[in-house]
Structure formats: C-alpha cells, structure tokens
Design a protein around this motif. Structure first.
Motif, PDB file in Angstrom:
ATOM      1  N   TYR A  38       2.063   1.592   6.346  1.00 23.22           N
ATOM      2  CA  TYR A  38       0.901   0.826   7.217  1.00 23.22           C
ATOM      3  C   TYR A  38       1.288  -0.468   7.203  1.00 23.22           C
ATOM      4  O   TYR A  38       1.143  -1.112   6.545  1.00 23.22           O
ATOM      5  CB  TYR A  38      -0.009   2.137   7.553  1.00 23.22           C
ATOM      6  CG  TYR A  38      -0.464   2.942   7.897  1.00 23.22           C
ATOM      7  CD1 TYR A  38       0.206   4.524   9.200  1.00 23.22           C
ATOM      8  CD2 TYR A  38      -0.107   4.112   6.204  1.00 23.22           C
ATOM      9  CE1 TYR A  38       0.309   5.159   8.991  1.00 23.22           C
ATOM     10  CE2 TYR A  38       0.822   5.676   7.358  1.00 23.22           C
ATOM     11  CZ  TYR A  38       0.381   5.693   8.120  1.00 23.22           C
ATOM     12  OH  TYR A  38       0.824   7.624   8.498  1.00 23.22           O
ATOM     13  N   ILE A  39       0.594  -1.238   8.572  1.00 22.14           N
ATOM     14  CA  ILE A  39       0.717  -2.184   8.495  1.00 22.14           C
ATOM     15  C   ILE A  39      -0.880  -3.147   9.200  1.00 22.14           C
ATOM     16  O   ILE A  39      -1.674  -2.204  10.012  1.00 22.14           O
ATOM     17  CB  ILE A  39       1.372  -2.728   9.600  1.00 22.14           C
ATOM     18  CG1 ILE A  39       3.190  -2.608   8.732  1.00 22.14           C
ATOM     19  CG2 ILE A  39       1.157  -4.592   9.889  1.00 22.14           C
ATOM     20  CD1 ILE A  39       3.782  -3.279  10.803  1.00 22.14           C
ATOM     21  N   TYR A  61      -9.636 -16.317   4.110  1.00 24.35           N
ATOM     22  CA  TYR A  61      -9.052 -15.968   3.274  1.00 24.35           C
ATOM     23  C   TYR A  61      -8.964 -13.796   3.573  1.00 24.35           C
ATOM     24  O   TYR A  61      -9.848 -13.884   4.623  1.00 24.35           O
ATOM     25  CB  TYR A  61      -8.953 -15.918   2.230  1.00 24.35           C
ATOM     26  CG  TYR A  61     -10.133 -14.508   1.334  1.00 24.35           C
ATOM     27  CD1 TYR A  61      -9.601 -13.527   1.148  1.00 24.35           C
ATOM     28  CD2 TYR A  61     -11.732 -15.438   1.325  1.00 24.35           C
ATOM     29  CE1 TYR A  61     -11.599 -12.730   0.436  1.00 24.35           C
ATOM     30  CE2 TYR A  61     -12.777 -14.971   0.633  1.00 24.35           C
ATOM     31  CZ  TYR A  61     -12.427 -13.532   0.302  1.00 24.35           C
ATOM     32  OH  TYR A  61     -13.858 -13.461  -0.193  1.00 24.35           O
ATOM     33  N   VAL A  62      -8.104 -13.343   3.691  1.00 19.99           N
ATOM     34  CA  VAL A  62      -7.747 -11.980   3.754  1.00 19.99           C
ATOM     35  C   VAL A  62      -6.737 -11.151   2.704  1.00 19.99           C
ATOM     36  O   VAL A  62      -5.414 -11.815   2.269  1.00 19.99           O
ATOM     37  CB  VAL A  62      -7.482 -11.672   5.084  1.00 19.99           C
ATOM     38  CG1 VAL A  62      -6.828  -9.682   5.445  1.00 19.99           C
ATOM     39  CG2 VAL A  62      -7.588 -12.125   5.955  1.00 19.99           C
ATOM     40  N   GLN A  63      -7.648 -10.516   1.463  1.00 19.13           N
ATOM     41  CA  GLN A  63      -6.958  -9.972   0.444  1.00 19.13           C
ATOM     42  C   GLN A  63      -5.778  -8.839   0.809  1.00 19.13           C
ATOM     43  O   GLN A  63      -6.235  -8.252   1.533  1.00 19.13           O
ATOM     44  CB  GLN A  63      -8.595  -9.507  -0.787  1.00 19.13           C
ATOM     45  CG  GLN A  63      -8.817 -11.095  -1.590  1.00 19.13           C
ATOM     46  CD  GLN A  63      -9.733 -10.499  -2.353  1.00 19.13           C
ATOM     47  OE1 GLN A  63      -9.515  -8.882  -2.388  1.00 19.13           O
ATOM     48  NE2 GLN A  63      -9.764 -11.305  -3.721  1.00 19.13           N
ATOM     49  N   GLN A  64      -4.896  -8.569  -0.111  1.00 17.28           N
ATOM     50  CA  GLN A  64      -4.856  -7.609  -0.023  1.00 17.28           C
ATOM     51  C   GLN A  64      -5.581  -6.010  -0.645  1.00 17.28           C
ATOM     52  O   GLN A  64      -5.795  -6.876  -1.279  1.00 17.28           O
ATOM     53  CB  GLN A  64      -2.967  -7.619  -1.093  1.00 17.28           C
ATOM     54  CG  GLN A  64      -2.615  -5.721  -0.985  1.00 17.28           C
ATOM     55  CD  GLN A  64      -1.656  -5.825   0.393  1.00 17.28           C
ATOM     56  OE1 GLN A  64      -0.961  -6.476   0.334  1.00 17.28           O
ATOM     57  NE2 GLN A  64      -1.544  -5.113   0.788  1.00 17.28           N
ATOM     58  N   ASN A  65      -4.938  -4.840   0.704  1.00 20.01           N
ATOM     59  CA  ASN A  65      -6.518  -3.901   0.084  1.00 20.01           C
ATOM     60  C   ASN A  65      -6.302  -3.855  -1.035  1.00 20.01           C
ATOM     61  O   ASN A  65      -4.917  -3.255  -1.760  1.00 20.01           O
ATOM     62  CB  ASN A  65      -5.564  -2.948   1.341  1.00 20.01           C
ATOM     63  CG  ASN A  65      -4.514  -2.038   1.172  1.00 20.01           C
ATOM     64  OD1 ASN A  65      -3.355  -3.079   0.794  1.00 20.01           O
ATOM     65  ND2 ASN A  65      -4.130  -0.875   0.713  1.00 20.01           N
ATOM     66  N   PRO A 102      -0.702   1.339  -3.565  1.00 23.25           N
ATOM     67  CA  PRO A 102      -0.961   2.369  -2.734  1.00 23.25           C
ATOM     68  C   PRO A 102      -2.189   3.290  -2.792  1.00 23.25           C
ATOM     69  O   PRO A 102      -2.758   2.921  -4.200  1.00 23.25           O
ATOM     70  CB  PRO A 102       0.106   3.433  -3.402  1.00 23.25           C
ATOM     71  CG  PRO A 102       1.481   2.840  -3.937  1.00 23.25           C
ATOM     72  CD  PRO A 102       0.781   1.878  -4.230  1.00 23.25           C
ATOM     73  N   PHE A 103      -2.433   3.529  -2.404  1.00 25.58           N
ATOM     74  CA  PHE A 103      -3.891   4.354  -1.718  1.00 25.58           C
ATOM     75  C   PHE A 103      -3.415   6.179  -1.636  1.00 25.58           C
ATOM     76  O   PHE A 103      -2.885   6.668  -0.533  1.00 25.58           O
ATOM     77  CB  PHE A 103      -4.762   3.475  -0.985  1.00 25.58           C
ATOM     78  CG  PHE A 103      -4.685   3.698   0.284  1.00 25.58           C
ATOM     79  CD1 PHE A 103      -5.377   4.391   1.696  1.00 25.58           C
ATOM     80  CD2 PHE A 103      -3.640   2.658   1.034  1.00 25.58           C
ATOM     81  CE1 PHE A 103      -4.775   4.735   2.294  1.00 25.58           C
ATOM     82  CE2 PHE A 103      -3.182   2.646   2.342  1.00 25.58           C
ATOM     83  CZ  PHE A 103      -3.399   3.269   2.709  1.00 25.58           C
ATOM     84  N   LEU A 145       0.207   4.288   1.941  1.00 22.72           N
ATOM     85  CA  LEU A 145      -0.415   5.570   1.973  1.00 22.72           C
ATOM     86  C   LEU A 145       0.184   6.657   1.259  1.00 22.72           C
ATOM     87  O   LEU A 145       1.202   6.595   1.341  1.00 22.72           O
ATOM     88  CB  LEU A 145      -0.596   6.492   3.099  1.00 22.72           C
ATOM     89  CG  LEU A 145      -1.836   7.399   2.921  1.00 22.72           C
ATOM     90  CD1 LEU A 145      -3.113   7.967   2.826  1.00 22.72           C
ATOM     91  CD2 LEU A 145      -1.902   7.829   4.970  1.00 22.72           C
ATOM     92  N   MET A 146      -0.171   6.954  -0.010  1.00 29.19           N
ATOM     93  CA  MET A 146       0.878   8.369  -0.650  1.00 29.19           C
ATOM     94  C   MET A 146      -0.080   9.423  -0.933  1.00 29.19           C
ATOM     95  O   MET A 146      -0.843   9.025  -1.827  1.00 29.19           O
ATOM     96  CB  MET A 146       1.463   7.629  -2.201  1.00 29.19           C
ATOM     97  CG  MET A 146       2.369   8.145  -2.984  1.00 29.19           C
ATOM     98  SD  MET A 146       3.060   7.364  -4.056  1.00 29.19           S
ATOM     99  CE  MET A 146       3.582   6.365  -3.435  1.00 29.19           C
ATOM    100  N   LYS A 147      -0.124  10.706  -0.600  1.00 32.55           N
ATOM    101  CA  LYS A 147      -0.446  12.161  -0.610  1.00 32.55           C
ATOM    102  C   LYS A 147       0.868  12.417  -1.169  1.00 32.55           C
ATOM    103  O   LYS A 147       1.767  12.340  -1.551  1.00 32.55           O
ATOM    104  CB  LYS A 147      -0.745  12.516   1.198  1.00 32.55           C
ATOM    105  CG  LYS A 147      -1.741  11.594   1.706  1.00 32.55           C
ATOM    106  CD  LYS A 147      -2.057  12.338   2.413  1.00 32.55           C
ATOM    107  CE  LYS A 147      -3.338  11.610   3.548  1.00 32.55           C
ATOM    108  NZ  LYS A 147      -3.853  12.667   4.876  1.00 32.55           N
TER     109      LYS A 147
END
Length: 882
Positions: A863-864, A798-802, A806-807, A880-882
């Motif tokens: 980003y991907i 499996y691969v989860q959503q990060n 947003p981060f 990514l949200m700065k």
C-alpha cells in the motif's frame, strides 16, 4: 643537354638499382613480432617448467586463412604452431616448450618466423578505412624485414588531436604511435609537423624516413628506431622552388636523393623542376643540387624511382586544361632530361597528376606503377579522380582504376600513396581526412616474417622464488646458495663512482640487486631495458637481497634489449605496507612534496637522503651522486617520482627499515603535479564512540578536526558528513569545525529518542577530487529533553517510514511540522485506488505527530500512503502481511 659530374654519372650507371626493393606478391603479412608471457606484454621469462609457455605475438595486416609460427634451433625446425582464420589484429600463439614430437626442448637460443597465408583477392579491395582528423602530406611504409619496425606506416602531420609531428600506423591501418590507438609518435631534434614540415614521407631500406619541408625548402630525416629528426640538406640550391616530394634510391648503402619542386606565381603555377644529388652513406649533404628535369609547359608534381634507370613523374598543364594530366616515364643515366626524352606518357582526361608509388614485383613484368589524379579546385572535381594502376609497363601499359576516391575530393597538396611491404596500397588523404589500405588482386598468397630477436630458453628461477623468506626474518632463506635468474635492468649503476658494479633487475615476480666489487669505473655498462641472464651467490646487505657475481664475463649474458618497463604506481602508505614486495623494483611514488626538515637539494656531487611526504607519511628519497641530479635545479613540488625501491637499514641486525625510492634520472620527476588535499587529517570531537545528549533544543555542539595539508598550497574547504539515512551533508566550510544545535539533532533523530550513526569530514582543494578523512567516528545522539519539552517545534518538516513495516494489522506513521498547517494523509492500494483517509486536510499544530493506521479490513499486499502539507508532499510504501 647538360652533363653532370663524371663521378655522379658513373655512380648512376653502376648504382641506380634499388636493393631489397622486390616486394613479395601478397596482401597479408605479420609484423611487430615479439616474444612475451602468454598473459601479458612482459618479456618471456625463458622458462617452461612453470607451465606458462611463450607467446609469439604479431600484428596481421589483413585476415589470414592460416598462420604458421616456425621455431628453429641452429637452423633445424623444432616446432610448428598452426592457427587458422586469424583476424587483422594484434594477436599471438603460445609455444608450450615442446618440439613437434611432443618432447620438452632444452635450453638454447631459438629463432622463429611467422608465415601468413591468405586466399587473397581477385580485384582491388579496400581492407582498411578510417577517417581520423589527419593533416598529413605524405605517407610511407618500412619494407626491410630486418628492421624492428618493419611493416609500420609513417607520416608527418599537423593534425591536432590526431598527431602533430610524426604519426605511425600498424600494417593493418590502426593507429600505433607511442601507444596503440593513438597516432602520435614522439620524436626529438628538428620539429616536424607544423606548417609545411610534413610533406612526402619516404622510407629507405636502412630504416630512415625522409620528410620534405615544402616552403622551407629543406630535407629532414629520422630513424624509426631512434626517432631523432635531423636536417639532411638545407634550402640552398633549390632556387626558391616549393618542394613537393622526395624519393630515395640505394645500392650497397649508397643513396641517391631525388626531389621535385614547383615555382609558383601569384597567377598559378609557373615552372617545375626535378633535382638530384648523391647522399651516399652520409647523414647530410651540402653540395650541389643537380637538375634532372625542367619543364615550363608541364608541371611535375611527384618524381619516383622505378626499376633499373627508370624514373616516373606525375604531371599536369602549367595552365589547367592546357594538356591532359598523367604520368610520364624517363630513362635516366645521369644526363639532364627534357620532356622530349620521355619514353611514354599515360594521360587522364582531366584533373592534375598528383602522387605516385611503385610496386617492384618478382620480375619486371609484375611491376605496377600507381599514381593519383587530383581535382583541379574544390567544388570542381574531375570524374577521373582515382588511384590509377599501370600494369605491363614494358609492353602494353594497361591502365585500370585501383581505387576510386570515395569522397571525390582528392587534393593535390594533401594526399599521398605508398606501397607497403607486400604490395598493398596505402593512401592518406587530408582533404577527405581518411586513411585507406587497398589490397591488390594477387590471389592466393603468403609472406614470411623472421623474428628479429630470439626465444631464449634458460634454466633459471623466478626472482621471488630465490628471495623466499618463509620464516619472516627479512632475510632470504637461501642466502649462500648459487642461483640463476632472468631479469630486466631497471636502474643505472648507482656505484660506478665507487668502482663497484651494481644494477637492479626485475622480472614479473620481484626484483634483486646484482653486484660485484672492485670494478674500475663500475665495470661493464648495461642500459635500462636490457634483459640479462645472471648467475650468482645469494647475499644480503643492509636489508637488500643481492646476487654476488663471481665473473662478470661468464656469469652475465645479455638476452635482449629495449624492454619497456612501466613503474608500479604507489602512494607512500601502499609502499610501506609491504616494502619487501617492491624491493629492487621500478616504482613511482605519486603526489609528494618535501618535508620542512628535508636537507637542501644537492648542488655538488654527493649522496643525499631527501625527505618526501604526502602531507603526513614520510619516505626517504635517496639522491645518488651517480644519478647526476645535482646538475639540475630542484624540482617544482609536488612531484610524482619514479625510481627503484631500495633499502639501506640503519642496523646490522634489524632489516625492516631503511626503505627508500632512488630516482635514476632528472626526468624521473614529474614536476608541479596537481595533488588533492591529504586524507591524513584527523577527527577530534565528538570523540570516537562519543554520545551527544540533547537536553535543550537551543543547545549548540561543535565537531572539530585537524587541518588537511594541501601540497599545492590551495585553500581547502571542508564538509561535515553524518552517515545516517538519509545522509546529512553540511554546506562548504572554510574552517576545521562545524557547529550544530539541538533542533538539528532532533531533526536527525526524526522522532526517535536515540540514533547510532557515524560522522566524518571530507576536504577539497583546487582539484575536483573530494578527499575523505582517514577517520570515521561512531557517535550516538540522544534526545533527553524533559517530558513536555520534547515536543518542541521540529527544525524541518519530515515524514518517517511507518513502523513497524511490514505490519499486521496496524502501524504508526510519524511526521513533524515546523508550524501550524493543514495536513492530508491518505492510503492507496497498488492500483492507485484510495482505501483509507487518515487526515482529511486537518489543521495540525507545529510539532511531532503519530497517526495510527488499522488495516485489519484490508488484504495482504503493498500500500502507499501520501501526506501533503502546503508545498510538502511525501509518498511512501508500506507492506501489510497477514
């Protein structure tokens, strides 16, 4: 020459004049007139005070420049409603209940008419064309404005999906059989359509349509209202001639029948004859078929009546090419004719004389004879293959083309023409599989169609308003008041055998019982579809609202007949959720069987309360002895059952029970229906709001549920469903349980310690329907494996959503491996450019992994990230949200 019997001869001399045959010179007319509610096909309720109005509906045969709807009371014009530029469709105008001065009209029986005007055409013009898969051999139109089905077009067909049997079209060409859009019109009695029982449909002025059985050599007819097909005359006396056509001539109701036939040989056509006999006012004929015309050189295909004593026949040579084909005129006064008696012939260069039709104008000078020329053989069509018109029949006999067959494929045994109510040509051609309507060059024209029924304006209330129950005690608040309603009868008299008068009626708002006691044999008889104006005292008996009628002769008025009621389709829970809403209305309970405790199906005259259910919910079905159901075998279950929503409470003080459905006829049962499994199977464990704790990846857990009832007795399969994201669905299960283990739970957790979700089960029988259980349970899964044990091998990659996402500026990407593998994890911008390498094809152990991504050097944006391991490649977006 042979002379017919004196009686027949005198009849022909004095009677052979077609009454009502003069066709108005027009191309547009309105038909299928009815008065309804503006927003539906429900009958007009007779009231204007609710602001709804009365819709006068009609079908136009062609576009109309102007339509006037005139409304009269005792012969005086009350209102004219004008509409312009109306299309050839089923349409309507609305009367708001005012007269031409803007005043509200009073109660009464209003008559109406629809007058259509068109600028018309200066040449023959195709106004309708379609290519349904027809298999017809004849077509006709109803021309008597006094008939309910005036303007409709009828044929008999063996047309597979088009229609096998009787087909009907509206005057504008559209198919309008049992339903608009479908050609099939259901008949009873003698079967029409298959084989040769579909030749030369011909309508008379009384609404009967005659159909020839060509190789069966008989004649049948049906009335366009009753649709019961019966034989008029059998094959005797036709001397084994194949019958091609029928024509009907009448005066004062007495009818004379003319039929043409050919004696075919193995080498081609051998001979032809035209027969005639007096049907009079009878429905059948067993006498002599008298010979009107016989010829051995000319093959007569169709024979029709014209004006006065004229008959017209289409012909061609017994051997193709022997003579030019065409149409011939005769004056027939009862003496057998020969070809030497022809008044004139009109011939075409090549082909075969086929079918004919006659337009009766306002004067003989306006009459038009139409006939068709068919091809000799497939692949060898003549250039003269057209519908031809002969005008100025008594003088110059001008010949013109009215319509050129567009597919150049007109066949002698597969086509027919007719003239409709205003002179349009109706052309059905089976080789081309086309239906065509051609308007004549009559120029500006208009036609007036009278309404068959009345617009009844009454002082009445909605049934729902009469039954209002504001205090919710299940008793109408207006009990004891005298009220007047309008409703359509939806039941038989369920109390006739008890010498009571009792019917159920309904309008668009509700239903009510109308009743009076002590009536020998039940009193006056009404039919389902009768529309009644009823005055009575509002009463309440055993939960049922009713109108108690004082005088059946003065308090009930018949406003109309033949109203079609469609049942309200309900499941048992839908009915029982609001039974008072449906009380006394026509309903249909869908997909039910009988319970194991239900009494036996009655075999003698008795009232029986049957028990039906949907696999869980139970409803009473009251089998009234007056319905005569005991005379029939028990239905094949499961069924859909139509009937009236009735009520008979078990208490004289409690009125919210005793709800039933009461079928009226055996045909109210649709038997042996396919019903999916009942949704009323219930979840057991894990219980609702249960917590499933995993302390060991090898633990096993079991989800259990009750068995679903399948009324058809099908084997039921199940599927366990976990309503998480993404959805988890098990494989097909044959038992009512699903076993899962700790590894699966850890996979569902996907690295989380807790997952709150829901679970349910769906079932499937032999049908395609997937039926979900009525239950959906909450469940919480908890990973409580000891530290150091939690990192056991995942059950699935499996691969989860990060997270977070947003981060700013960093986030974590979690994934799981079932075995040691090379892992590559890279990040790209939205343009596909690589911006970071987090794992460069690195060997990783089996288990759960967390990879941190620091994006502090990147700018805000999408980003991907792409993770690949062996055959597994997963791509996800992060922001990514700065």
């Amino acid at each position: 020459m042979n002379r017919l019997k004196n009686g027949l001869f005198l009849l022909l001399i004095t009677v052979l004049f077609l009454i009502n045959n003069q066709v108005t010179k027009a191309d547009v007319f309105g038909h299928y007139l009815r008065v309804t509610q503006p927003d539906s096909e429900l009958p007009f309720d007779g009231k204007f005070d609710d602001g709804s109005g009365a819709a006068v509906r009609f079908i136009l045969s062609d576009r109309a420049d102007t339509v006037w709807v005139n409304i009269y009371l005792t012969g005086n014009l009350v209102k004219t409603i004008k509409a312009t530029n109306m299309a050839a469709v089923d349409t309507f105008v609305v009367w708001d209940g005012t007269n031409n001065s803007g005043q509200n009209v009073g109660t009464g029986a209003y008559t109406f008419e629809v007058k259509a005007f068109s600028t018309g055409y200066t040449q023959y013009t195709k106004i309708y064309y379609n290519t349904p898969p027809i298999s017809t051999r004849g077509v006709t139109a109803v021309k008597n404005k006094g008939l309910k089905n005036f303007g409709f077009i009828y044929a008999a067909s063996n047309g597979d999906e088009y229609a096998t049997g009787v087909a009907r079209h509206a005057g504008n060409g559209i198919m309008f059989g049992d339903l608009m859009g479908a050609a099939k019109l259901t008949t009873t009695g003698v079967v029409l359509g298959p084989s040769d029982a579909r030749y030369s449909s011909e309508a008379d002025n009384d609404g009967y349509v005659y159909v020839v059985g060509r190789t069966n050599r008989n004649l049948m007819r049906y009335h366009v209202d009753t649709l019961v097909v019966a034989e008029v005359t059998d094959s005797s006396g036709f001397n084994n001639y194949f019958l091609n056509s029928v024509a009907i001539r009448q005066k004062d109701g007495g009818k004379f029948v003319m039929m043409s036939g050919t004696n075919a040989s193995t080498s081609g056509f051998a001979n032809s004859r035209v027969y005639g006999f007096e049907l009079g006012n009878s429905a059948s004929y067993t006498g002599t078929k008298n010979l009107i015309l016989e010829n051995t050189d000319y093959m007569v295909w169709d024979a029709i009546f014209g004006r006065d004593n004229k008959i017209y026949v289409t012909f061609f040579g017994r051997t193709d090419g022997l003579v030019k084909p065409g149409v011939a005129a005769f004056n027939y006064t009862g003496t057998q004719l020969t070809w030497a008696d022809t008044l004139w012939t009109t011939r075409i260069d090549t082909g075969r004389g086929n079918t004919a039709a006659y337009y009766f104008g306002a004067t003989p000078a306006d009459d038009i004879l139409y006939f068709t020329i068919a091809r000799i053989a497939s692949g060898n069509p003549p250039t003269s293959q057209n519908i031809w018109a002969v005008k100025n029949l008594e003088t110059t006999r001008d010949l013109i083309i009215a319509y050129a067959d567009e597919q150049n494929n007109l066949s002698i045994t597969r086509s027919d023409i007719a003239v409709d109510a205003v002179g349009n040509i109706v052309y059905f051609e089976n080789s081309n599989e086309e239906t065509v309507i051609i308007a004549p060059p009559f120029g500006a024209n208009q036609f007036t169609t009278p309404g068959i029924g009345l617009i009844q304006v009454v002082a009445a209330e909605d049934i729902a308003a009469v039954k209002i129950d504001a205090n919710n005690d299940f008793i109408p608040d207006r009990v004891g008041q005298t009220v007047t309603v309008v409703g359509v009868v939806n039941s038989i008299n369920f109390t006739a055998s008890a010498n009571r008068f009792s019917y159920y009626i309904q309008d668009g708002t509700g239903g009510i019982n109308i009743t009076k006691g002590s009536q020998p044999s039940g009193g006056p008889v009404y039919n389902i579809g009768d529309r009644l104006l009823v005055t009575g005292v509002l009463g309440h008996f055993r939960g049922t609202s009713q109108l108690d009628i004082a005088d059946l002769t003065t308090d009930i008025s018949l406003l109309g007949t033949g109203v079609v009621l469609n049942p309200i389709q309900l499941t048992i829970p839908q009915y029982l959720a609001n039974p008072e809403q449906y009380e006394s209305m026509y309903i249909e309970i869908m997909g039910v069987g009988k319970t194991a405790t239900s009494p036996a199906w009655p075999t003698t005259s008795a009232n029986v309360t049957f028990k039906i259910f949907d696999g869980y919910n139970v409803l009473d079905m009251f089998l009234d002895l007056d319905a005569g159901l005991f005379n029939n075998a028990e239905p094949t279950w499961p069924v859909n059952v139509k009937g009236v929503a009735t009520q008979y409470t078990s208490s004289s003080t409690v009125y919210n029970d005793g709800y039933q459905v009461s079928p009226r006829f055996y045909t109210d049962f649709t038997q042996g229906v396919a019903v999916p499994p009942s949704p009323y199977f219930f979840l057991n464990t894990p219980a609702n709001n249960a917590t499933v704790v995993v302390t060991d990846s090898n633990q096993t857990f079991t989800a259990k549920w009750s068995k679903a009832v399948d009324l058809n007795g099908d084997n039921v399969i199940y599927q366990f469903i976990l309503l998480k994201t993404p959805l988890y669905q098990s494989n097909a299960l044959t038992d009512t349980l699903f076993t899962f283990n700790g590894k699966q739970v850890l996979t569902w957790l996907a690295g989380q310690d807790t997952l709150k979700t829901k679970w349910t089960v769906r079932a499937k029988g032999a049908e395609t329907n997937l039926v979900a259980s009525v239950d959906t349970f909450n469940v919480t899964f908890v990973n409580d494996i000891l530290i150091g044990v939690k990192d056991v091998m995942p059950a699935e990659f499996y691969v989860q959503q990060n997270y977070p996402n947003p981060f700013n500026p960093s986030t974590t990407i979690k994934f799981g491996l079932t075995s040691e593998a090379n892992v590559d994890l890279r990040v790209f911008n939205i343009l596909g450019q690589q911006v970071a390498v987090l794992l460069n094809n690195q060997i990783m152990n089996a288990g759960h992994h967390d990879i941190n991504f620091d994006a502090s050097k990147l700018s805000t944006g999408t980003y991907i990230y792409r993770l690949s391991s062996g055959d597994n490649v997963v791509t996800k977006k992060m922001i990514l949200m700065k």
